[in-house]
Design a protein around this motif. Sequence first.
Motif, PDB file in Angstrom:
ATOM      1  N   THR A 135       0.822  -1.215   0.000  1.00 52.86           N
ATOM      2  CA  THR A 135       0.000   0.000   0.000  1.00 52.86           C
ATOM      3  C   THR A 135       0.852   1.258   0.000  1.00 52.86           C
ATOM      4  O   THR A 135       0.492   2.260  -0.630  1.00 52.86           O
ATOM      5  CB  THR A 135      -0.930  -0.002   1.229  1.00 52.86           C
ATOM      6  OG1 THR A 135      -1.674  -1.217   1.252  1.00 52.86           O
ATOM      7  CG2 THR A 135      -1.886   1.170   1.198  1.00 52.86           C
ATOM      8  N   ASN A 136       1.988   1.228   0.698  1.00 51.48           N
ATOM      9  CA  ASN A 136       2.896   2.376   0.679  1.00 51.48           C
ATOM     10  C   ASN A 136       3.435   2.624  -0.725  1.00 51.48           C
ATOM     11  O   ASN A 136       3.560   3.770  -1.165  1.00 51.48           O
ATOM     12  CB  ASN A 136       4.064   2.152   1.641  1.00 51.48           C
ATOM     13  CG  ASN A 136       3.624   2.056   3.081  1.00 51.48           C
ATOM     14  OD1 ASN A 136       3.129   1.035   3.524  1.00 51.48           O
ATOM     15  ND2 ASN A 136       3.794   3.135   3.817  1.00 51.48           N
ATOM     16  N   MET A 137       3.759   1.544  -1.436  1.00 50.50           N
ATOM     17  CA  MET A 137       4.255   1.693  -2.801  1.00 50.50           C
ATOM     18  C   MET A 137       3.159   2.214  -3.728  1.00 50.50           C
ATOM     19  O   MET A 137       3.431   2.982  -4.659  1.00 50.50           O
ATOM     20  CB  MET A 137       4.788   0.353  -3.306  1.00 50.50           C
ATOM     21  CG  MET A 137       5.987  -0.177  -2.535  1.00 50.50           C
ATOM     22  SD  MET A 137       7.331   1.027  -2.367  1.00 50.50           S
ATOM     23  CE  MET A 137       7.794   1.251  -4.088  1.00 50.50           C
ATOM     24  N   LEU A 138       1.929   1.805  -3.483  1.00 57.51           N
ATOM     25  CA  LEU A 138       0.809   2.344  -4.250  1.00 57.51           C
ATOM     26  C   LEU A 138       0.683   3.846  -4.018  1.00 57.51           C
ATOM     27  O   LEU A 138       0.452   4.624  -4.963  1.00 57.51           O
ATOM     28  CB  LEU A 138      -0.484   1.627  -3.843  1.00 57.51           C
ATOM     29  CG  LEU A 138      -1.790   2.129  -4.459  1.00 57.51           C
ATOM     30  CD1 LEU A 138      -1.760   2.003  -5.973  1.00 57.51           C
ATOM     31  CD2 LEU A 138      -2.982   1.362  -3.888  1.00 57.51           C
ATOM     32  N   PHE A 139       0.851   4.268  -2.779  1.00 56.51           N
ATOM     33  CA  PHE A 139       0.801   5.692  -2.435  1.00 56.51           C
ATOM     34  C   PHE A 139       1.934   6.460  -3.117  1.00 56.51           C
ATOM     35  O   PHE A 139       1.719   7.519  -3.717  1.00 56.51           O
ATOM     36  CB  PHE A 139       0.882   5.850  -0.922  1.00 56.51           C
ATOM     37  CG  PHE A 139       0.956   7.268  -0.446  1.00 56.51           C
ATOM     38  CD1 PHE A 139      -0.157   8.096  -0.484  1.00 56.51           C
ATOM     39  CD2 PHE A 139       2.144   7.791   0.045  1.00 56.51           C
ATOM     40  CE1 PHE A 139      -0.087   9.410  -0.046  1.00 56.51           C
ATOM     41  CE2 PHE A 139       2.214   9.095   0.491  1.00 56.51           C
ATOM     42  CZ  PHE A 139       1.100   9.907   0.443  1.00 56.51           C
TER      43      PHE A 139
END
Length: 595
Positions: free
Chosen positions: A86-90
Amino acid sequence: MTAKWKVIVAHRNYLIAWLTPLLLLPLPLLVPTKEAQCGYVIILMALFWCMEVLPLAITALFPVLLFPLMNIMDSTTVCMEYLKDTNMLFIGGLIVAIAVEHWNLHKRIALRVLLVVGVRPALLIMGFMSVTAFLSMWISNTATTAMMIPISQAVLEQLHKSEHETSPVEHGAESINKAFELQEVPHKSDIYQETQKQDNGHVLTVEEEEKLKDEKQLQEKQHLTFCKGMSLSVCYAASIGGIATLTGTTPNLVMKGQVDELFPANNNVVNFASWFMFAFPTMLLLLALSWIWLQTMFLGFDFRKNFGCGVNASVKAKQQMAYRIIKDEHKKLGPMRFSEIAVTVLFILLVVLWFTRDPGFMTGWATNVFNKNGKSYVTDATVVIFISLLMFIIPSEVPTCFCYDRARQTQQDSTRQIPTLLDWKTINQKMPWNIVILLGGGFALAKGSEESGLSSWLGSKLTPLQNIPAPAIVLLVCLLIATFTECTSNVATTTLFLPILASMAQAICLNPLYVMLPCTLSASLAFMLPVATPPNAIAFSYGQLKVIDMAKAGSVLNILGVLTIMLAINTWGFSLFDLNHFPVWANTTSTASCQ
């Protein structure tokens, strides 16, 4: 005594930072269990986040220190939570947003839509709200507001200026306001007689001067009222638009990450496509209700005049002058450059890949191509990182070797290194790295609650709630979060509440999404206070608004927002996520009795 109190207030953050951990220390000492120790960390972080004793991202690092010391999780496991999918998506979503901002593509879109909508009062508000909401679906709510507010102010100032220049009744530099037809238009014969008096050198009487003064004050009051409505419409639309997409605002990503963390077997039930199908109609409905409410509050109930129906030539001239402002700003951008076209194509490609990866109603490309043993190895983060990498590979100009006019090429042009669409310096300046850490801290808290058994303990204590109807529970929690987010960061609010709500849902055999989805959207309903969210603060900084103005408009919008979310989750959201059943992926050992 007053001087001592002032010193205490000035140094309150130091006092809170040192005293709070000490005052809470009896909890883990008197109750030496992992649940109590994890509760100590969560309560400490919650207080620090609410009072903003330290920067939010620094507070988010507490689990890295405290969880290993309390034997809840080892340091390696905790640190792995800070850079999840999810951090990489952000990060990838922000890189694409930075590219859109860097090449002014968002400004071109905004001005183009405003040229289509026009400058009639009600339509002008609708135009600014729709553009702001659309842009905030993809780029930062703060950046969207910071761009749109100055444009709206320039248009309103031109409207106000044109009222003076075109008014037929003048005394010195003063004129009578008839902008937007918000007041009664004087009869032509009256205007003619008044003009004749001034032409003949007639000196105005005291009564006439008082009348002109009152009309001037009314003009200024109406202009200020419309400016307030326009500023609020922009900042509110930025917050509303962010709920429509998974990457639109950080609480959405917090929810996605918490679901994946707490329920690893959820089969990617929350992805870009499923979120959009649920949240986009919700956003449209809330945006329409907000437009109607703000129009009624700041323009009045005469909708015929608000939409510019039956206006005279004078009002049309004023509107044309304001329209020219937007047109001139659009002309300054010139024709679309190669860089803007390239970013537009990549942006469209990103959205198409997101929607078709795993849409749910059909087999997506990721399932067909990148699937092994029933598991898809590609996520939304994979797609956005792919597009982000292309931003650093594709040049921002057409290379000279592809130009047809070779006669105009110089030696310097042929040897010059063409910059790419993005460079690391631009990313490093605009990337909010603190939010990445804040997201990671939330995931670490969720994991620590699970490992320590605090989630199960909370769930067991919340089982009496099963006697209350599920919609009533959701309504109460949405109202609580909508109120709580007015005073605290919406990211911190969702980070603290969602694990508790997930445990509650498991304990009463309720689909966790039925509680987590509406509460995540409610965290974006920060409409009442300037400090509630950065878009509100930007609108407030222009000086036209008072706190009471924002509180009046925002309190009604908060209620409308909660009711809209309740309608969404109980209608199309109910069937979209199959909320009528307790899912298998949420059935853990603590909820084995749920069927």
